[in-house]
Scaffold this active site. Structure first.
Site, PDB file in Angstrom:
ATOM      1  N   SER A  12     -26.728  23.925   0.547  1.00  0.00           N
ATOM      2  CA  SER A  12     -27.562  23.176  -0.397  1.00  0.00           C
ATOM      3  C   SER A  12     -28.625  22.424   0.385  1.00  0.00           C
ATOM      4  O   SER A  12     -28.303  21.563   1.213  1.00  0.00           O
ATOM      5  CB  SER A  12     -26.710  22.174  -1.168  1.00  0.00           C
ATOM      6  OG  SER A  12     -27.567  21.196  -1.737  1.00  0.00           O
ATOM      7  N   HIS A  37     -29.128  27.394  -1.853  1.00  0.00           N
ATOM      8  CA  HIS A  37     -28.812  26.669  -3.094  1.00  0.00           C
ATOM      9  C   HIS A  37     -29.792  25.507  -3.266  1.00  0.00           C
ATOM     10  O   HIS A  37     -29.937  24.666  -2.380  1.00  0.00           O
ATOM     11  CB  HIS A  37     -27.375  26.161  -3.005  1.00  0.00           C
ATOM     12  CG  HIS A  37     -26.862  25.467  -4.226  1.00  0.00           C
ATOM     13  ND1 HIS A  37     -26.367  26.144  -5.323  1.00  0.00           N
ATOM     14  CD2 HIS A  37     -26.744  24.145  -4.530  1.00  0.00           C
ATOM     15  CE1 HIS A  37     -25.953  25.273  -6.242  1.00  0.00           C
ATOM     16  NE2 HIS A  37     -26.186  24.046  -5.788  1.00  0.00           N
ATOM     17  N   ASP A  39     -30.924  22.352  -5.608  1.00  0.00           N
ATOM     18  CA  ASP A  39     -30.413  21.414  -6.615  1.00  0.00           C
ATOM     19  C   ASP A  39     -31.557  20.710  -7.334  1.00  0.00           C
ATOM     20  O   ASP A  39     -32.242  19.866  -6.756  1.00  0.00           O
ATOM     21  CB  ASP A  39     -29.525  20.372  -5.935  1.00  0.00           C
ATOM     22  CG  ASP A  39     -28.182  20.950  -5.534  1.00  0.00           C
ATOM     23  OD1 ASP A  39     -27.499  21.507  -6.411  1.00  0.00           O
ATOM     24  OD2 ASP A  39     -27.820  20.847  -4.342  1.00  0.00           O
ATOM     25  N   MET A  41     -32.646  18.093 -10.103  1.00  0.00           N
ATOM     26  CA  MET A  41     -32.070  16.937 -10.810  1.00  0.00           C
ATOM     27  C   MET A  41     -33.181  16.144 -11.506  1.00  0.00           C
ATOM     28  O   MET A  41     -34.285  16.021 -10.971  1.00  0.00           O
ATOM     29  CB  MET A  41     -31.360  16.028  -9.813  1.00  0.00           C
ATOM     30  CG  MET A  41     -30.284  16.727  -8.999  1.00  0.00           C
ATOM     31  SD  MET A  41     -29.403  15.537  -7.974  1.00  0.00           S
ATOM     32  CE  MET A  41     -28.294  16.640  -7.083  1.00  0.00           C
ATOM     33  N   HIS A  70     -29.784  25.576  -9.148  1.00  0.00           N
ATOM     34  CA  HIS A  70     -28.781  24.833  -9.940  1.00  0.00           C
ATOM     35  C   HIS A  70     -29.515  23.747 -10.719  1.00  0.00           C
ATOM     36  O   HIS A  70     -29.947  22.749 -10.142  1.00  0.00           O
ATOM     37  CB  HIS A  70     -27.755  24.247  -8.947  1.00  0.00           C
ATOM     38  CG  HIS A  70     -26.693  23.409  -9.559  1.00  0.00           C
ATOM     39  ND1 HIS A  70     -25.850  22.619  -8.811  1.00  0.00           N
ATOM     40  CD2 HIS A  70     -26.311  23.220 -10.853  1.00  0.00           C
ATOM     41  CE1 HIS A  70     -24.995  21.988  -9.602  1.00  0.00           C
ATOM     42  NE2 HIS A  70     -25.267  22.329 -10.855  1.00  0.00           N
ATOM     43  N   MET A  72     -29.670  20.710 -12.951  1.00  0.00           N
ATOM     44  CA  MET A  72     -28.928  19.558 -13.496  1.00  0.00           C
ATOM     45  C   MET A  72     -29.934  18.749 -14.294  1.00  0.00           C
ATOM     46  O   MET A  72     -30.345  17.644 -13.899  1.00  0.00           O
ATOM     47  CB  MET A  72     -28.313  18.757 -12.341  1.00  0.00           C
ATOM     48  CG  MET A  72     -27.130  19.475 -11.703  1.00  0.00           C
ATOM     49  SD  MET A  72     -26.727  18.856 -10.061  1.00  0.00           S
ATOM     50  CE  MET A  72     -27.887  19.826  -9.095  1.00  0.00           C
ATOM     51  N   MET A 141     -17.952  22.546 -10.759  1.00  0.00           N
ATOM     52  CA  MET A 141     -18.308  21.364  -9.961  1.00  0.00           C
ATOM     53  C   MET A 141     -17.029  20.684  -9.489  1.00  0.00           C
ATOM     54  O   MET A 141     -16.138  20.388 -10.293  1.00  0.00           O
ATOM     55  CB  MET A 141     -19.123  20.361 -10.791  1.00  0.00           C
ATOM     56  CG  MET A 141     -20.520  20.789 -11.158  1.00  0.00           C
ATOM     57  SD  MET A 141     -21.608  21.209  -9.776  1.00  0.00           S
ATOM     58  CE  MET A 141     -21.573  19.713  -8.778  1.00  0.00           C
ATOM     59  N   ASP A 177     -19.038  23.862  -5.969  1.00  0.00           N
ATOM     60  CA  ASP A 177     -20.085  22.970  -5.475  1.00  0.00           C
ATOM     61  C   ASP A 177     -19.564  21.536  -5.453  1.00  0.00           C
ATOM     62  O   ASP A 177     -19.228  20.983  -6.505  1.00  0.00           O
ATOM     63  CB  ASP A 177     -21.302  23.097  -6.408  1.00  0.00           C
ATOM     64  CG  ASP A 177     -22.533  22.355  -5.905  1.00  0.00           C
ATOM     65  OD1 ASP A 177     -22.474  21.772  -4.806  1.00  0.00           O
ATOM     66  OD2 ASP A 177     -23.549  22.381  -6.631  1.00  0.00           O
TER      67      ASP A 177
END
Ligand code: DX5
Ligand code: ZN
Length: 230
Positions: A12, A37, A39, A41, A70, A72, A141, A177
């Protein structure tokens, strides 16, 4: 193409040097990363803010393996096309991020990306039973999403085991993750996981000037995970 059950390590880049994503991605890929990966957010679905589509598009130019995005964020549907156009290979959305996960996953596939669905630690597996034929991956998660460096939540191991049984022989990856280390990885692999995301455990102690440390960290995760397969 046959389904790839091998262990895949997905560093990540949340734990990378944000001022040097190009160099960091080149370093982890040269040192054995299978996927990258990313992330995303929004400061709303999770209490942290990271990247939008333009930055993901800039990162894409440096990824030669597989870009695993990913999300979020909530709502998620209005942003799927933008993250697909940014070059995502896989887009994972959270089942908790909106009222219509079935529609969300259809939209991801319609945008020509692999589709993943993610569950927070408090979300039961039953919430995704109706979409298993629409996904390429389920992300369990093992921390509450939002930050790197948190402690692995062991109650999720049994959830992975039950998910593995639920999936049966469908070609679906199980990704984990949060809090992955050479100590925790074997537990989730033994339960059925094949894709391991790791932020701190990969980037810890290394840098683009000492990339060999990334290689050692990735190898330590992979060896621990593969040993759990017997
Ligand atoms: C957390 C993110 C993770 C994070 C993992 O919300 O989804 O991908 O980077 O970090 P570690 O491996 O440090 O727990
Ligand atoms: Zn993540």
């Amino acid at each position: 193409m046959t389904f790839d059950h091998s262990i895949k390590i997905a560093p990540s880049i949340l734990s990378a040097d944000f001022a040097n994503f190009g160099g960091e991605i080149a370093a982890i890929e040269a040192q054995g990363a299978d996927w990258v990966h990313v992330d995303v957010m929004d400061g709303h679905f999770v209490p942290n803010l990271t990247f939008g589509p333009p930055l993901v598009k800039a990162i894409r130019k440096h990824v030669t393996t597989f870009m695993d995005v990913h999300l979020m964020i909530a709502p998620v549907d209005p942003y799927i096309d933008a993250f697909a156009e940014a070059g995502s290979d896989m887009i994972t959305a959270h089942v908790e991020a909106g009222p219509h996960i079935h529609r969300t996953l259809q939209a991801i596939r319609a945008a020509d990306c692999k589709a993943g669905v993610s569950l927070n630690p408090g979300t039961p597996l039953e919430s995704i039973a109706h979409v298993l034929d629409l996904v390429d991956m389920v992300l369990i998660m093992t921390v509450n999403p939002g930050f790197g460096g948190q402690k692995f939540i062991p109650s999720q191991i049994d959830k992975v085991r039950r998910l593995r049984a639920m999936i049966g022989d469908r070609p679906i990856h199980i990704q984990i993750d949060g809090g992955m280390t050479p100590q925790t990885a074997p537990m989730v692999v033994e339960a059925g996981a094949d894709v391991l995301v790791a932020g701190s455990a990969v980037f810890m102690g290394g840098s683009v000037d000492s990339p060999g440390v990334y290689g050692e960290n990735i190898a330590a995760l992979r060896h621990a995970a593969e040993a759990a397969r017997g």
